[in-house]
Design an enzyme around this catalytic site. Sequence first.
Site, PDB file in Angstrom:
ATOM      1  N   ASN A   1       0.952  -1.141   0.073  1.00 13.86           N
ATOM      2  CA  ASN A   1       0.267  -0.077   0.033  1.00 13.86           C
ATOM      3  C   ASN A   1       0.932   1.263  -0.019  1.00 13.86           C
ATOM      4  O   ASN A   1       1.525   1.637   1.060  1.00 13.86           O
ATOM      5  CB  ASN A   1      -0.962   0.019   1.294  1.00 13.86           C
ATOM      6  CG  ASN A   1      -1.858   1.119   1.409  1.00 13.86           C
ATOM      7  OD1 ASN A   1      -1.773   2.022   0.262  1.00 13.86           O
ATOM      8  ND2 ASN A   1      -2.575   1.409   2.436  1.00 13.86           N
ATOM      9  N   TRP A   2       1.116   1.759  -1.216  1.00 12.49           N
ATOM     10  CA  TRP A   2       1.895   3.064  -1.447  1.00 12.49           C
ATOM     11  C   TRP A   2       1.588   4.220  -0.554  1.00 12.49           C
ATOM     12  O   TRP A   2       1.926   5.268  -0.294  1.00 12.49           O
ATOM     13  CB  TRP A   2       2.059   3.337  -2.734  1.00 12.49           C
ATOM     14  CG  TRP A   2       3.073   2.307  -3.593  1.00 12.49           C
ATOM     15  CD1 TRP A   2       3.381   1.202  -3.032  1.00 12.49           C
ATOM     16  CD2 TRP A   2       3.315   2.591  -4.707  1.00 12.49           C
ATOM     17  NE1 TRP A   2       4.135   0.572  -3.933  1.00 12.49           N
ATOM     18  CE2 TRP A   2       4.180   1.204  -5.259  1.00 12.49           C
ATOM     19  CE3 TRP A   2       3.141   3.140  -5.952  1.00 12.49           C
ATOM     20  CZ2 TRP A   2       4.702   1.137  -6.404  1.00 12.49           C
ATOM     21  CZ3 TRP A   2       3.733   3.042  -7.252  1.00 12.49           C
ATOM     22  CH2 TRP A   2       4.370   2.138  -7.400  1.00 12.49           C
ATOM     23  N   LYS A   3      -0.008   4.287  -0.322  1.00  7.50           N
ATOM     24  CA  LYS A   3      -0.575   5.384   0.268  1.00  7.50           C
ATOM     25  C   LYS A   3      -0.433   6.456  -0.713  1.00  7.50           C
ATOM     26  O   LYS A   3      -0.431   6.538  -1.947  1.00  7.50           O
ATOM     27  CB  LYS A   3      -0.416   5.538   1.643  1.00  7.50           C
ATOM     28  CG  LYS A   3      -0.210   4.487   2.658  1.00  7.50           C
ATOM     29  CD  LYS A   3      -0.197   4.533   4.098  1.00  7.50           C
ATOM     30  CE  LYS A   3      -0.313   3.279   4.879  1.00  7.50           C
ATOM     31  NZ  LYS A   3      -0.024   3.580   6.300  1.00  7.50           N
TER      32      LYS A   3
ATOM     33  N   HIS B   1      -9.582   1.363   4.998  1.00  5.68           N
ATOM     34  CA  HIS B   1      -8.150   1.448   5.731  1.00  5.68           C
ATOM     35  C   HIS B   1      -8.677   2.542   6.678  1.00  5.68           C
ATOM     36  O   HIS B   1      -9.289   3.551   6.449  1.00  5.68           O
ATOM     37  CB  HIS B   1      -7.207   2.120   4.652  1.00  5.68           C
ATOM     38  CG  HIS B   1      -5.741   1.897   5.299  1.00  5.68           C
ATOM     39  ND1 HIS B   1      -5.371   2.958   6.141  1.00  5.68           N
ATOM     40  CD2 HIS B   1      -4.812   1.158   5.162  1.00  5.68           C
ATOM     41  CE1 HIS B   1      -4.031   2.597   6.339  1.00  5.68           C
ATOM     42  NE2 HIS B   1      -3.716   1.501   5.714  1.00  5.68           N
TER      43      HIS B   1
ATOM     44  N   GLU C   1      -6.822   5.022   7.857  1.00  9.69           N
ATOM     45  CA  GLU C   1      -6.639   6.376   7.465  1.00  9.69           C
ATOM     46  C   GLU C   1      -8.086   7.014   6.603  1.00  9.69           C
ATOM     47  O   GLU C   1      -8.277   8.008   6.918  1.00  9.69           O
ATOM     48  CB  GLU C   1      -5.463   6.566   6.490  1.00  9.69           C
ATOM     49  CG  GLU C   1      -4.213   6.161   7.316  1.00  9.69           C
ATOM     50  CD  GLU C   1      -3.047   5.612   6.466  1.00  9.69           C
ATOM     51  OE1 GLU C   1      -3.019   5.596   5.475  1.00  9.69           O
ATOM     52  OE2 GLU C   1      -2.124   5.009   7.366  1.00  9.69           O
TER      53      GLU C   1
ATOM     54  N   GLU D   1      -5.284  -4.465  10.890  1.00 12.38           N
ATOM     55  CA  GLU D   1      -4.258  -3.478  10.895  1.00 12.38           C
ATOM     56  C   GLU D   1      -4.763  -2.628  12.351  1.00 12.38           C
ATOM     57  O   GLU D   1      -5.346  -1.609  12.180  1.00 12.38           O
ATOM     58  CB  GLU D   1      -4.423  -2.441   9.780  1.00 12.38           C
ATOM     59  CG  GLU D   1      -4.091  -3.084   8.453  1.00 12.38           C
ATOM     60  CD  GLU D   1      -3.393  -2.040   7.638  1.00 12.38           C
ATOM     61  OE1 GLU D   1      -2.554  -2.403   6.792  1.00 12.38           O
ATOM     62  OE2 GLU D   1      -4.069  -1.215   7.364  1.00 12.38           O
TER      63      GLU D   1
ATOM     64  N   GLY E   1       2.486   2.555  10.830  1.00 11.29           N
ATOM     65  CA  GLY E   1       3.396   3.697  10.616  1.00 11.29           C
ATOM     66  C   GLY E   1       4.312   4.154  12.177  1.00 11.29           C
ATOM     67  O   GLY E   1       4.830   5.386  12.103  1.00 11.29           O
TER      68      GLY E   1
ATOM     69  N   SER F   1       3.677  -1.788  10.522  1.00 15.34           N
ATOM     70  CA  SER F   1       4.774  -1.713  10.882  1.00 15.34           C
ATOM     71  C   SER F   1       5.500  -3.224  10.486  1.00 15.34           C
ATOM     72  O   SER F   1       6.521  -3.511  11.229  1.00 15.34           O
ATOM     73  CB  SER F   1       5.147  -1.319  12.286  1.00 15.34           C
ATOM     74  OG  SER F   1       4.667   0.091  12.475  1.00 15.34           O
TER      75      SER F   1
ATOM     76  N   GLY G   1       2.817  -1.052   4.389  1.00 15.15           N
ATOM     77  CA  GLY G   1       3.033   0.586   4.239  1.00 15.15           C
ATOM     78  C   GLY G   1       4.211   0.802   3.881  1.00 15.15           C
ATOM     79  O   GLY G   1       4.997   0.792   2.735  1.00 15.15           O
ATOM     80  N   GLY G   2       5.022   1.734   4.988  1.00 16.23           N
ATOM     81  CA  GLY G   2       6.418   1.928   4.750  1.00 16.23           C
ATOM     82  C   GLY G   2       7.381   1.177   4.092  1.00 16.23           C
ATOM     83  O   GLY G   2       8.067   1.767   3.311  1.00 16.23           O
TER      84      GLY G   2
HETATM   85  P1  13P Z   1       2.965   0.496   7.701  1.00 13.35           P
HETATM   86  O1  13P Z   1       3.429  -0.663   7.047  1.00 13.35           O
HETATM   87  O2  13P Z   1       3.787   1.763   7.367  1.00 13.35           O
HETATM   88  O3  13P Z   1       2.719   0.559   9.332  1.00 13.35           O
HETATM   89  O4  13P Z   1       1.349   0.785   7.307  1.00 13.35           O
HETATM   90  C1  13P Z   1       0.911  -0.252   7.527  1.00 13.35           C
HETATM   91  C2  13P Z   1      -0.469  -0.153   6.791  1.00 13.35           C
HETATM   92  O5  13P Z   1      -1.226   0.993   6.796  1.00 13.35           O
HETATM   93  C3  13P Z   1      -0.759  -0.680   5.298  1.00 13.35           C
HETATM   94  O6  13P Z   1      -2.159  -0.505   4.862  1.00 13.35           O
END
Ligand code: 13P
Length: 252
Positions: free
Chosen positions: A9-11, A97, A99, A169, A175, A215, A236-237
Amino acid sequence: MRKKIVAANWKMNLTLAQGEQLVNDILAAGIKLPEGQEVVIAPPFPYLLKVKQLIRNYPGIYLAAQNCASEKSGAYTGEVSAEMLRSVDVDYVILGHSERREYFSETNAQLAKKIDQALANGLKPIFCCGEPLEVRKAETQNAYVAKQLEESLYHLDAAALKNIVIAYEPIWAIGTGLTASAAQAQDMHAFIRSSIADKYGREAALGLSILYGGSAKPSNARELFACADVDGGLIGGASLVAADFTAIAQSF
Ligand code: 13P
């Protein structure tokens, strides 16, 4: 047997050139995907067509969008429909998600409509659920997640449920560098699977892929993915770094 999936997930990150470079680096790394394992890449909307072109000849690598509209079509400026996504060969769509729930006020009821739009257009939803820190501290995370599942998914019949992937999640782990321990992840994944079994039966529950997100990184993926009910990750990251993502994708 259910699929093992590692999804990126590049966000809201990367330019088109950076995204192309990242995909090319991942492809060049030559990830070995055994039967039943998939990699999914979820770039921002404007890059979907380009990323599809890049991955087209790589079996086992699929394309996801990060969201879709809850309505079918019409006067909804700025929205992108499930039908549009399918028309550019998107395979999966991340829905719910945390967010989106937090910053864009998405509700369980609205997500039920998005799930329906996605399924009606042949997209497979990756449905995200997970609790905030105060809920975890109060030890009421199971009830919290059960309500998310119930209000967004349980209107589906068993045939439709087969096209759903769930991503757990925990919000406190996204994050933040705080990862759920393997035991915490396994407990929740087992709870989700048993809830699905109660509603849809054992066979449906055993066929459901449940991913962990929060994470996840090369140093903890192996331990997380070794849990009986963890079928992969939503990353994510670490998905923005080709070497990290490919290492995670090979951590089963
Ligand atoms: P991180 O891996 O950056 O914690 O993000 C997880 C995430 O929200 C994937 O959708």
